[in-house]
Design an enzyme around this catalytic site. Sequence first.
Site, PDB file in Angstrom:
ATOM      1  N   GLU A 221       9.611 -23.389  -5.426  1.00  0.00           N
ATOM      2  CA  GLU A 221       9.786 -22.019  -5.912  1.00  0.00           C
ATOM      3  C   GLU A 221      10.018 -21.992  -7.427  1.00  0.00           C
ATOM      4  O   GLU A 221       9.504 -21.129  -8.137  1.00  0.00           O
ATOM      5  CB  GLU A 221      10.955 -21.356  -5.175  1.00  0.00           C
TER       6      GLU A 221
ATOM      7  N   TRP B  66      22.357 -16.470  -3.710  1.00  0.00           N
ATOM      8  CA  TRP B  66      20.984 -16.250  -3.236  1.00  0.00           C
ATOM      9  C   TRP B  66      20.513 -17.405  -2.374  1.00  0.00           C
ATOM     10  O   TRP B  66      19.554 -17.283  -1.624  1.00  0.00           O
ATOM     11  CB  TRP B  66      20.028 -16.048  -4.425  1.00  0.00           C
TER      12      TRP B  66
ATOM     13  N   THR C 274       5.642 -32.845 -17.559  1.00  0.00           N
ATOM     14  CA  THR C 274       6.118 -31.689 -18.331  1.00  0.00           C
ATOM     15  C   THR C 274       6.058 -32.005 -19.818  1.00  0.00           C
ATOM     16  O   THR C 274       5.650 -31.167 -20.633  1.00  0.00           O
ATOM     17  CB  THR C 274       7.552 -31.314 -17.919  1.00  0.00           C
TER      18      THR C 274
ATOM     19  N   SER D  79      -0.705 -21.502 -22.336  1.00  0.00           N
ATOM     20  CA  SER D  79      -1.903 -22.282 -22.644  1.00  0.00           C
ATOM     21  C   SER D  79      -3.082 -21.393 -23.003  1.00  0.00           C
ATOM     22  O   SER D  79      -4.079 -21.867 -23.557  1.00  0.00           O
ATOM     23  CB  SER D  79      -2.291 -23.156 -21.441  1.00  0.00           C
TER      24      SER D  79
ATOM     25  N   SER E 287       4.545 -10.890   1.817  1.00  0.00           N
ATOM     26  CA  SER E 287       3.821 -10.332   0.684  1.00  0.00           C
ATOM     27  C   SER E 287       3.294 -11.436  -0.230  1.00  0.00           C
ATOM     28  O   SER E 287       2.123 -11.434  -0.621  1.00  0.00           O
ATOM     29  CB  SER E 287       4.760  -9.399  -0.096  1.00  0.00           C
ATOM     30  N   SER E 288       4.148 -12.402  -0.541  1.00  0.00           N
ATOM     31  CA  SER E 288       3.736 -13.469  -1.454  1.00  0.00           C
ATOM     32  C   SER E 288       2.642 -14.338  -0.854  1.00  0.00           C
ATOM     33  O   SER E 288       1.728 -14.763  -1.549  1.00  0.00           O
ATOM     34  CB  SER E 288       4.921 -14.359  -1.808  1.00  0.00           C
TER      35      SER E 288
ATOM     36  N   TYR F 247       8.774 -23.918  -9.546  1.00  0.00           N
ATOM     37  CA  TYR F 247       7.471 -24.077 -10.211  1.00  0.00           C
ATOM     38  C   TYR F 247       6.546 -22.905  -9.927  1.00  0.00           C
ATOM     39  O   TYR F 247       5.638 -22.639 -10.698  1.00  0.00           O
ATOM     40  CB  TYR F 247       6.857 -25.430  -9.848  1.00  0.00           C
TER      41      TYR F 247
ATOM     42  N   HIS G  10      17.831 -32.902  -5.410  1.00  0.00           N
ATOM     43  CA  HIS G  10      18.641 -32.949  -6.640  1.00  0.00           C
ATOM     44  C   HIS G  10      19.463 -31.670  -6.810  1.00  0.00           C
ATOM     45  O   HIS G  10      20.333 -31.612  -7.668  1.00  0.00           O
ATOM     46  CB  HIS G  10      17.779 -33.256  -7.886  1.00  0.00           C
ATOM     47  N   HIS G  11      19.191 -30.657  -5.988  1.00  0.00           N
ATOM     48  CA  HIS G  11      20.033 -29.467  -6.004  1.00  0.00           C
ATOM     49  C   HIS G  11      21.298 -29.687  -5.188  1.00  0.00           C
ATOM     50  O   HIS G  11      22.148 -28.809  -5.118  1.00  0.00           O
ATOM     51  CB  HIS G  11      19.279 -28.270  -5.408  1.00  0.00           C
TER      52      HIS G  11
ATOM     53  N   HIS H  51      12.786 -25.809  -4.496  1.00  0.00           N
ATOM     54  CA  HIS H  51      12.307 -26.461  -5.706  1.00  0.00           C
ATOM     55  C   HIS H  51      10.871 -26.101  -6.040  1.00  0.00           C
ATOM     56  O   HIS H  51      10.593 -25.735  -7.174  1.00  0.00           O
ATOM     57  CB  HIS H  51      12.559 -27.967  -5.751  1.00  0.00           C
TER      58      HIS H  51
ATOM     59  N   LYS I 112       2.602 -31.637 -21.171  1.00  0.00           N
ATOM     60  CA  LYS I 112       2.252 -30.239 -21.465  1.00  0.00           C
ATOM     61  C   LYS I 112       2.785 -29.813 -22.827  1.00  0.00           C
ATOM     62  O   LYS I 112       2.068 -29.226 -23.638  1.00  0.00           O
ATOM     63  CB  LYS I 112       2.824 -29.313 -20.374  1.00  0.00           C
TER      64      LYS I 112
ATOM     65  N   ARG J 113      30.548 -22.133 -11.652  1.00  0.00           N
ATOM     66  CA  ARG J 113      29.732 -20.920 -11.617  1.00  0.00           C
ATOM     67  C   ARG J 113      30.205 -20.006 -10.485  1.00  0.00           C
ATOM     68  O   ARG J 113      30.997 -20.409  -9.641  1.00  0.00           O
ATOM     69  CB  ARG J 113      28.255 -21.268 -11.455  1.00  0.00           C
TER      70      ARG J 113
ATOM     71  N   HIS K  75      21.469 -10.020  -7.871  1.00  0.00           N
ATOM     72  CA  HIS K  75      20.818 -10.210  -9.175  1.00  0.00           C
ATOM     73  C   HIS K  75      19.769 -11.316  -9.077  1.00  0.00           C
ATOM     74  O   HIS K  75      18.630 -11.150  -9.505  1.00  0.00           O
ATOM     75  CB  HIS K  75      21.867 -10.557 -10.237  1.00  0.00           C
TER      76      HIS K  75
ATOM     77  N   ASP L 270     -13.867  -8.107  -8.177  1.00  0.00           N
ATOM     78  CA  ASP L 270     -12.538  -7.710  -7.690  1.00  0.00           C
ATOM     79  C   ASP L 270     -11.914  -8.931  -7.028  1.00  0.00           C
ATOM     80  O   ASP L 270     -12.486 -10.020  -7.052  1.00  0.00           O
ATOM     81  CB  ASP L 270     -12.635  -6.543  -6.687  1.00  0.00           C
TER      82      ASP L 270
END
Lengths: 529, 377
Positions: free
Chosen positions: A253, A140, A326, A266, A167-168, A255, A300-301, A251, A329, A448, A75, A104
Amino acid sequence: MSTVAHEHDHHHAPTGLKRWIFSTNHKDIGTLYLIFSLMMFFIGGAMAMIIRAELFQPGLQFVDPQFYNSMVTVHALIMIFGAVMPAGVGLANWMIPLMIGAPDMALPRMNNMSFWILPFGFALLISTLFMNGGGPAGGWTMYPPLVLQLGDAFPFLIFTVHILGVSSIMGAINIIATVFNMRAPGMTLMKMPLFVWTWVITAFLLIASLPVLAGAVTMLLTDKYFGTSFFNAAGGGDPVLFQHIFWFFGHPEVYILALPAFGIVSTIIPTFARKPLFGYASMVYATASIAILSFFVWAHHMFTVGMPIKGELFFMYATMLIAVPTGVKVFNWMATMWRGAMTFEAPMLFSIAFVILFTIGGFSGLMLGITPVDFQYHDTYFVVAHFHYVLLTGAVFSLMAAAYYWLPKWTGYMYDEKLAKIHFWLSTIAANVLFFPQHFLGLAGMPRRIPDYNIVFADFNMISSIGGFAYGISQLLFVYIVIKCALGGKKAKAQAWEGAKGLEWTVPSPAPFHTFETPPKLTKSMLEN
Amino acid sequence: MTSIYKKILQVLFLATLPLTVLADWGLNMREGVTPISQKVYDMHMVSLWVVTIIGIVVFGIMFWSIFHHRKSRGVKPAKFSHSTTVEIIWTAIPLLIIIGLAIPATKLLIEMDDTSDTALTVKAVGYQWKWKYEYLEDDLTIYSNLDEKSVELSQRVDSVNPMEHPDYLLDVDEPLVLPTNTKIRILTTANDVIHAWWVPDLGWKRDAIPGFINDNWTMINEPGTYRGQCAEICGKGHGYMPIVVKAVSMDEYKTWVAEKKQEQVAAAEASSKEMSMEELMTKGEAVYKANCLACHQANGEGVQGVFPAIAGSQLATKPENLQAHITQIIYGKNLMPAFGEQLNDGDIASVVTYTRNAFGNDTGDVVQAADVAAERK
């Protein structure tokens, strides 16, 4: 074969299957990305439904723990790499050339390839669910040594990650090349729409972080098959090393998923507030600050792995610091709305919900950043609630806003506003019923990634599941609205929204197959930010 | 198809029960029973209030704007789009707030990090899926498995109802007994994959990582039983390896240690004796439930592709494999851990006998403790 005939062909859109398979057109590839991501959203969503069904009440009712773990793992991989990221790239493909007045993308053939390897990547990933030993089931995050216990699916998982990364990275290179080389004359960097800015910064994050992930999973591969011991303590390695490398990718990722959302919101809020974006320059700087800081907060993870206290303090301070840009924003969006003349069409509703609910995710993020308290929150449903607020009511809501906002430009028709508003309210209520109680579950002590739980967690899990089913069902309405809009409806004007600014609204709706073959002349009002 | 339909109806019916019967609406973090857990709770409340107040202010302004600055009220949009002053203000204020939060957080973290002057050391070792506790000073080792009742209730069958067990998935056969009012050092590590040791009432969790040892401490003020769970995904049985701490007075703790040691000596002696087939089967079933069932399943069928079946397997049925059967349990194989250290000869003999005569493996083989002892090097 005359040149004239060739020119003639070139100006007519190819038809049939070939149009899509061999497409080098940014709009067609954008459409492919968007449709693909919507399909993945439903596949990943179906897995979420299985998870919520199993957690509906204590005891095992529907699936075995091993399969449950697979659902949790796949998932996440599908939603992150298959739904949110490709949707962002699809929007970038469609909108960036239109927003900067380019004909293009800079590298159209690579664009085709970066899309078409995705379906193969996900076919590999989903096929693992039917393999001997089942699909990936260690989360994951793929932490060793657990991930190394995976059966036949293991090399497929690694190869999937490589393919998605390739790809990315190609998509990111394309976006950078396009934005830096193909802007219409007069559009300086600080005149670009904010959506373009957020995507350029995101593209740099992709290029800097994905190769690190590719390296990490390759090390897993050699640990499993070639006798290396990068992450094996018995061979002199360190399992925590993987976590450091993974989150150095992981991390940024976060963002990569969030920055394009900032860009979308925005763009939309000024349109419906009929007032320019407040603090354009500070928005650009805040986005860049968040991107740079995102490379210094990864640990921090993993506050609970047992780092030296100096490391824990450093990562706590750096993490808390992210709240500042943040916050800027959020305040800027608030000031953009302030004394505007607002209307509340579906894109605006989703954007306002984004601002509020993403901020709630930011609040729990700040709490999670406080190391001594994180020792309690870590790996509980509090974290699950946090990242779903940021990713579902954050990133996904912004994508819904973007879809409604640009659907008139894509299809040439206005979508059904009444149904879209129903979709908005159902989604917003359901998502909160789904995720808000998970804060309580986490604080009450529910870890979790568990398939079953004690009865003290029963009530909130049931409420959460009900919200989950309601959210899942209400997304079918979105598909109906999109199909209905593609088939017809009220004709959309070139400028579909009264307050919209930007080059994309100067071309007809639907946008012709080729646009800006000669660079547009920019008027002063177009360059107003 | 009809059975799925029936199941869904059944679930919907049961669904209405917990809301009415069990109203345990825990909303907030637990304050816990140690000085540290209280401070963690306080820090949590401070940060919760800070974000709540910020939320009320920011969302309040936003909603005020949404109600007043709408086109339908005939408002003309303002033109302003920049102000360096307000940008500086709303950069500086959040910065001050997070500094205000970081200072007490730093103090608390330093306090939690101080593992000096501990009176007692316990090493918690994570296994797939149980905990081993070594009392280093008292030279005592115990294994803590999910309790038998939870094992039964957690099977995927219709006949069980986990609602009838208040400590479902939060109870063990052997709790970790700790003395109160004593600074205790708790070391965490693991045998196979990464686990995490967490009792919410103690105020922290810490990963248990194979090959590395993490250093923590706690001091429990109130006697009582405190329950937690493994907090790092560790495979199929991740949800089934709870942690139960039983805090008692120092005197009671000392008595418990002495009794436990005697008990272990007695059990070892008893287990080396010859047992009848019946005794072996009864004991073997209990050992199987506590140690083997999580992977090989209640029916011995295993999980296809991951955990091999015992029912009808070559290893558990062929006479020539009897020796290999015993050594595999002692020394492990592939994903299967070595049980030689945690099970005594009698336990292994009984479980070998049981698996060779249960699940339709009617070999009639009887294995005694002496046969197992012969295989140990």
